[in-house]
Design a protein around this motif. Structure first.
Motif, short mmCIF file in Angstrom:
data_model
loop_
_atom_site.label_atom_id
_atom_site.label_comp_id
_atom_site.label_asym_id
_atom_site.label_seq_id
_atom_site.Cartn_x
_atom_site.Cartn_y
_atom_site.Cartn_z
N ALA A 220 0.84 -1.24 -0.11
CA ALA A 220 0.19 0.06 -0.07
C ALA A 220 0.99 1.19 0.08
N VAL A 221 1.81 1.35 -0.85
CA VAL A 221 2.72 2.26 -0.95
C VAL A 221 2.19 3.48 -1.49
N THR A 222 2.11 4.38 -0.99
CA THR A 222 1.68 5.70 -1.52
C THR A 222 2.46 7.20 -1.52
N CYS A 223 2.52 7.96 -2.67
CA CYS A 223 3.34 9.06 -2.74
C CYS A 223 2.59 10.20 -2.44
N TYR A 224 3.22 11.36 -1.65
CA TYR A 224 2.30 12.43 -1.51
C TYR A 224 3.33 13.65 -1.69
N GLY A 225 2.55 14.83 -1.97
CA GLY A 225 3.31 15.95 -2.24
C GLY A 225 3.66 16.85 -1.25
N GLY A 226 3.23 16.60 0.18
CA GLY A 226 3.51 17.10 1.26
C GLY A 226 2.83 16.13 2.48
N PHE A 227 2.73 16.84 3.88
CA PHE A 227 2.22 16.14 4.88
C PHE A 227 0.75 16.60 4.85
N ASP A 228 0.12 17.49 3.95
CA ASP A 228 -1.18 17.63 4.05
C ASP A 228 -1.79 16.53 3.36
N GLY A 229 -1.15 15.52 2.66
CA GLY A 229 -1.77 14.49 1.87
C GLY A 229 -2.08 14.84 0.45
N ALA A 230 -1.67 15.98 -0.10
CA ALA A 230 -1.94 16.37 -1.44
C ALA A 230 -1.31 15.48 -2.34
N PRO A 231 -1.76 15.51 -3.27
CA PRO A 231 -0.88 14.52 -4.54
C PRO A 231 0.44 14.82 -4.80
N TYR A 232 1.35 13.92 -5.45
CA TYR A 232 2.75 14.43 -5.70
C TYR A 232 2.61 14.97 -7.21
N ASP A 233 2.68 15.92 -7.41
CA ASP A 233 2.61 16.48 -8.70
C ASP A 233 3.48 17.78 -9.09
N GLN A 234 3.36 18.47 -10.16
CA GLN A 234 4.22 19.62 -10.32
C GLN A 234 4.01 20.64 -9.35
N HIS A 235 3.29 20.55 -8.54
CA HIS A 235 3.11 21.83 -7.51
C HIS A 235 3.71 21.44 -6.12
N SER A 236 4.09 20.35 -5.77
CA SER A 236 4.68 19.72 -4.50
C SER A 236 5.96 20.26 -4.35
N ARG A 237 6.30 20.41 -3.01
CA ARG A 237 7.58 20.96 -2.51
C ARG A 237 8.49 19.96 -1.66
N ARG A 238 7.66 18.88 -1.32
CA ARG A 238 8.37 17.60 -0.77
C ARG A 238 7.82 16.49 -1.19
N LEU A 239 8.64 15.21 -1.24
CA LEU A 239 8.02 13.95 -1.54
C LEU A 239 7.90 12.93 -0.09
N VAL A 240 6.83 12.80 0.27
CA VAL A 240 6.40 12.02 1.45
C VAL A 240 6.05 10.65 0.96
N VAL A 241 6.54 9.68 1.17
CA VAL A 241 6.19 8.13 0.80
C VAL A 241 5.91 7.29 2.02
N GLN A 242 4.61 6.70 2.00
CA GLN A 242 4.13 5.83 3.13
C GLN A 242 3.76 4.50 2.74
N GLY A 243 4.40 3.61 3.28
CA GLY A 243 4.14 2.21 3.36
C GLY A 243 3.83 1.42 4.38
N THR A 244 3.24 0.35 4.38
CA THR A 244 2.51 -0.66 5.45
C THR A 244 3.30 -1.78 5.53
#
Length: 254
Positions: A220-244
């Motif tokens: 269930a690995v998911t990539c986010y564009g920040g700690f707000d849970g936004a998608p990782y896209d061209q607007h992102s400032r960080r890469l946050v990856v979560q796995g279980t």
């Protein structure tokens, strides 16, 4: 000596790395982030906790927090920050390449670009496998880095940070090995003296870091564009990856 074993680097450049502005940002992130909204009393490992930017607000929220760092100086600052906040946490001096506590945690955090330190890619994978082993079934890992895609949007321009005490730091970044690694050179100037330091780390795209977590066994690995849970896209400032870690929900804390 490997660059991250240099205590003077962490202490002398702490005004840039761990500024009060960043400490306040970390506290706001812990308060607002859906990715950090753990059940009360969760057992949380802050791997490479530094002076406790995230560790302190997590402990203040009542979680059972352990901070691990190789730097004795940074652990000392984390201890002082905990005392100032009236919070408690377990602090352990250890290398993330070696630290494993089988099944102890519900959450493992590796934040603020504290991943990819090792020259051998297998060692970076070993850090993820250590985190996997330290999680209870159903536990989660969150890794926060500067994604390769984000970095490509601004790298090449020297950065200047005013330390507010008459000193300043100039940062220069250089991409190495066909966008595989990054070298960051710092120059700290105070009065008539200058101190230089360099760090190197691996660079990861979202796809590369997701694949690495999956190789370590996470699902269930998911990539986010920040700690707000936004998608990782061209607007992102960080890469946050979560796995279980699979195996059902994590057991309730004791």
């Amino acid at each position: 000596m490997r660059w991250y074993e240099d205590e003077e680097l962490w202490t002398e450049f702490s005004g840039t790395l761990f500024s009060e502005r960043r400490r306040a940002e970390a506290a706001r992130t812990v308060a607002a982030s859906p990715l950090l909204a753990f059940p009360p009393g969760s057992r949380v490992l802050d791997l490479c906790c530094g002076p406790g930017l995230f560790l302190v607000p997590l402990a203040a929220r009542g979680h059972d927090v352990t901070g691990v760092d190789l730097s004795a100086a940074m652990l000392g600052r984390a201890r002082a920050a905990l005392a100032a906040a009236g919070a408690g946490a377990r602090l352990v001096r250890a290398d993330m390449l070696e630290h494993v506590e089988p099944g102890r945690y519900d959450v493992v955090l590796n934040l603020y670009t504290s991943f990819g330190y090792f020259d051998d890619p297998e060692d970076n994978l070993r850090v993820l496998r250590n985190a996997y082993a330290s999680l209870a079934p159903g536990g989660r890992l969150l890794v926060d880095v500067m994604g390769k895609e984000v970095l490509a949007g601004w790298i090449g321009r020297p950065q200047l940070a005013d330390l507010g005490d008459g000193g300043y730091v100039v940062q220069r970044d250089t991409v190495l090995d066909d966008w595989t690694r990054l070298r960051t050179d710092w120059t700290l100037v105070r009065g008539t003296t200058a101190r230089e330091a360099s760090i190197t780390c691996f660079l990861y795209s979202a796809a590369e870091l997701r694949a690495l977590l999956e190789t370590a066994g996470f699902t269930a690995v998911t990539c986010y564009g920040g700690f707000d849970g936004a998608p990782y896209d061209q607007h992102s400032r960080r890469l946050v990856v979560q796995g279980t870690r699979p195996g059902g929900p994590a057991p309730s804390p004791p």
